[in-house]
Design a protein around this motif. Structure first.
Motif, PDB file in Angstrom:
ATOM      1  N   GLN A 144      -2.952  -5.962   2.448  1.00  0.00           N
ATOM      2  CA  GLN A 144      -2.979  -4.750   3.133  1.00  0.00           C
ATOM      3  C   GLN A 144      -3.797  -3.960   1.891  1.00  0.00           C
ATOM      4  OE1 GLN A 144      -2.456  -3.685   5.956  1.00  0.00           O
ATOM      5  NE2 GLN A 144      -3.197  -1.310   5.420  1.00  0.00           N
ATOM      6  N   GLU A 148      -7.538  -2.220   2.695  1.00  0.00           N
ATOM      7  CA  GLU A 148      -7.751  -0.721   2.349  1.00  0.00           C
ATOM      8  C   GLU A 148      -8.751  -0.393   1.410  1.00  0.00           C
ATOM      9  OE1 GLU A 148      -5.999   1.852   3.529  1.00  0.00           O
ATOM     10  OE2 GLU A 148      -4.256   0.972   4.271  1.00  0.00           O
ATOM     11  N   GLY A 243      -1.053   1.201  -3.944  1.00  0.00           N
ATOM     12  CA  GLY A 243      -0.056   0.405  -3.204  1.00  0.00           C
ATOM     13  C   GLY A 243       1.152   0.279  -3.815  1.00  0.00           C
ATOM     14  N   VAL A 255       2.971   8.032   1.546  1.00  0.00           N
ATOM     15  CA  VAL A 255       2.147   7.557   2.723  1.00  0.00           C
ATOM     16  C   VAL A 255       1.945   8.323   3.794  1.00  0.00           C
ATOM     17  CG1 VAL A 255       2.236   5.587   4.662  1.00  0.00           C
ATOM     18  CG2 VAL A 255       3.268   5.127   2.418  1.00  0.00           C
ATOM     19  N   TYR A 262       0.229   2.376   1.270  1.00  0.00           N
ATOM     20  CA  TYR A 262       1.206   1.544   1.973  1.00  0.00           C
ATOM     21  C   TYR A 262       2.056   1.293   1.126  1.00  0.00           C
ATOM     22  CZ  TYR A 262      -0.196  -2.204  -1.010  1.00  0.00           C
ATOM     23  OH  TYR A 262      -0.501  -2.894  -2.213  1.00  0.00           O
ATOM     24  N   LEU A 301       5.830  -4.099   5.922  1.00  0.00           N
ATOM     25  CA  LEU A 301       4.825  -3.389   5.560  1.00  0.00           C
ATOM     26  C   LEU A 301       4.907  -2.099   6.052  1.00  0.00           C
ATOM     27  CD1 LEU A 301       2.299  -3.476   3.675  1.00  0.00           C
ATOM     28  CD2 LEU A 301       1.015  -3.866   5.798  1.00  0.00           C
ATOM     29  N   THR A 303       2.860   1.541   6.825  1.00  0.00           N
ATOM     30  CA  THR A 303       1.508   2.193   6.570  1.00  0.00           C
ATOM     31  C   THR A 303       1.496   3.470   7.051  1.00  0.00           C
ATOM     32  OG1 THR A 303       0.458   1.189   8.240  1.00  0.00           O
ATOM     33  CG2 THR A 303       0.448  -0.251   6.400  1.00  0.00           C
TER      34      THR A 303
END
Length: 319
Positions: A144, A148, A243, A255, A262, A301, A303
C-alpha cells in the motif's frame, strides 16, 4: 486448528449481541492473571481490557498488570500470579529470549501460560502463542505504501524494540517488498522502541539529515504518530507519505484526517479473547483443542477507502 484471517474477524464482530454467549456469570472459576506490556499504549490497553472482560464473562476473577518491557518486573508479576494460585496466565512477553525463564517458572508451578502478541523463542513451554501474522501484515502495508508514494522516492524507516521479534519481522517484511523497486531508496532508519515520543525525536533527527524525504514507513502507529508530529512542526507533512502498523484509534483519526496514508490493523481484540477462551478450555479439560502451539491471525489494511468500517478499537467490520 483455528482459522486465520477474515473469518475470525467476522465471528468477533457481533457487537450489538452479548459478547460471549453461554458465559458463566456469577460463579467464580478462579483467577486468570493477564500481563501486558504497557497499559498507556492503546494497543496493549485493548489487549488487557479484552482479555479481562472475556475472563470475567466466563466466570473468572481477572487482573491486568504491565511490565513495560522490563523482564524483572515481568518476573515479579509471574511470582505474584503463582502466589495468588492463578488458574492461567495470559502473557504479552517483555523479551523474546529474556521472558523464557519467567514462563518456565509459571509452568513449573503448574500454571498454564498463553502467549499473546509477541513471541518467546522457545517452543513447548506455553500452551499456545497467539500472534498477528506480522510478515503478512508488513507485506500488505509495504504494498500500500508503494501504491501511495510511487516506485521512485527516498524514505526513512522507524523500527520497533529489538527485543521484540515483531520489530525484525515487520522491517524484513517491508524490505522484501520495497527492495523490488530499485528507485526506492531508504536514506535512514532508527529504532524508536514502539514509542510516540521517541518516534518524534528520531524523526526530527532524520529530517535534519534528510530534509527532502518523500516517505516514512513505521513499525507501529505510535512511532508513526510521533513522526507525523515532527513533520507537522517542520511544515513538511503535506509532502511526505506516512504508513503505520497496529490500527490504533489515534492512527484511524490520522487516516481520516489525511495525515497517515494507511495503518495495518492487528486483530488484537480477536486473539486476546481467543487466548482466554483457550485458557478456559484448558482449565476445564486439560487440552486446548488446537493443532500447533503457534497460531497466526491475519492483519487487515485500513485506508481512507474503508476507514468508516472501523467499529471499535482494533476491529474492522466486514462488508
Amino acid at each position: 486448528m483455528f482459522k486465520t484471517g477474515k473469518r475470525l474477524l467476522i465471528a468477533a464482530l457481533a457487537v450489538s449481541a452479548p459478547l460471549f454467549a453461554g458465559a458463566v456469570s456469577a460463579q467464580d472459576q478462579g483467577l486468570i492473571s493477564i500481563i501486558v506490556n504497557d497499559n498507556s499504549n492503546p494497543y496493549w490497553f485493548t489487549e488487557g481490557k479484552v482479555a479481562r472482560e472475556t475472563a470475567e464473562e466466563l466466570g473468572y476473577e481477572a487482573n491486568v498488570s504491565s511490565h513495560k518491557g522490563d523482564t524483572n518486573a515481568e518476573s515479579r508479576q509471574i511470582d505474584t500470579a503463582i502466589t495468588n494460585q492463578a488458574k492461567a496466565i495470559i502473557l504479552d512477553p517483555a523479551n523474546a529470549d529474556g521472558s523464557i525463564g519467567a514462563v518456565r517458572k509459571a509452568v513449573d508451578a503448574g500454571i498454564p501460560v498463553f502467549i499473546v502478541n509477541a513471541e518467546i523463542n522457545q517452543q513447548g513451554l506455553a500452551e499456545a502463542q497467539l500472534v498477528s501474522n506480522n510478515a503478512q501484515g508488513a507485506a500488505l502495508g509495504a504494498q500500500q505504501w508503494v501504491q501511495e508514494i510511487g516506485d521512485e522516492a527516498t524514505y526513512v524507516e522507524l523500527e520497533g524494540a529489538p527485543s521484540d521479534n515483531n520489530a525484525a519481522t515487520r522491517s524484513n517484511g517491508y524490505q522484501t517488498v520495497l527492495n523490488q523497486y530499485p528507485t526506492l531508496e531508504r536514506v535512514g532508519s532508527d529504532v524508536a522502541n514502539w514509542d510516540r515520543t521517541q518516534g518524534y525525536n528520531k524523526m526530527q533527527s532524520m529530517l535534519q539529515a534528510n530534509p527532502d524525504i518523500d516517505g516514512v514507513i513505521s513499525g507501529n502507529d505510535e512511532m508513526a504518530l510521533g513522526a507525523i508530529a515532527a513533520l507537522k512542526e517542520a511544515g513538511k507533512l503535506d509532502e511526505v507519505v506516512v504508513g503505520g502498523f497496529d490500527g490504533s484509534p489515534d492512527a484511524i483519526d490520522a487516516v481520516k484526517a489525511g495525515e497517515m496514508a494507511y495503518t495495518v490493523l492487528q486483530p488484537v481484540a480477536i486473539f486476546s479473547e481467543q487466548a482466554v477462551r483457550l485458557a478456559d478450555q484448558f482449565i476445564r479439560t486439560g487440552e486446548t483443542g488446537i493443532d500447533g502451539e503457534k497460531q497466526l491471525f491475519d492483519c487487515l489494511l485500513v485506508t481512507a477507502d474503508n476507514v468508516d468500517r472501523y467499529t471499535a478499537p482494533f476491529v474492522l467490520a466486514q462488508q
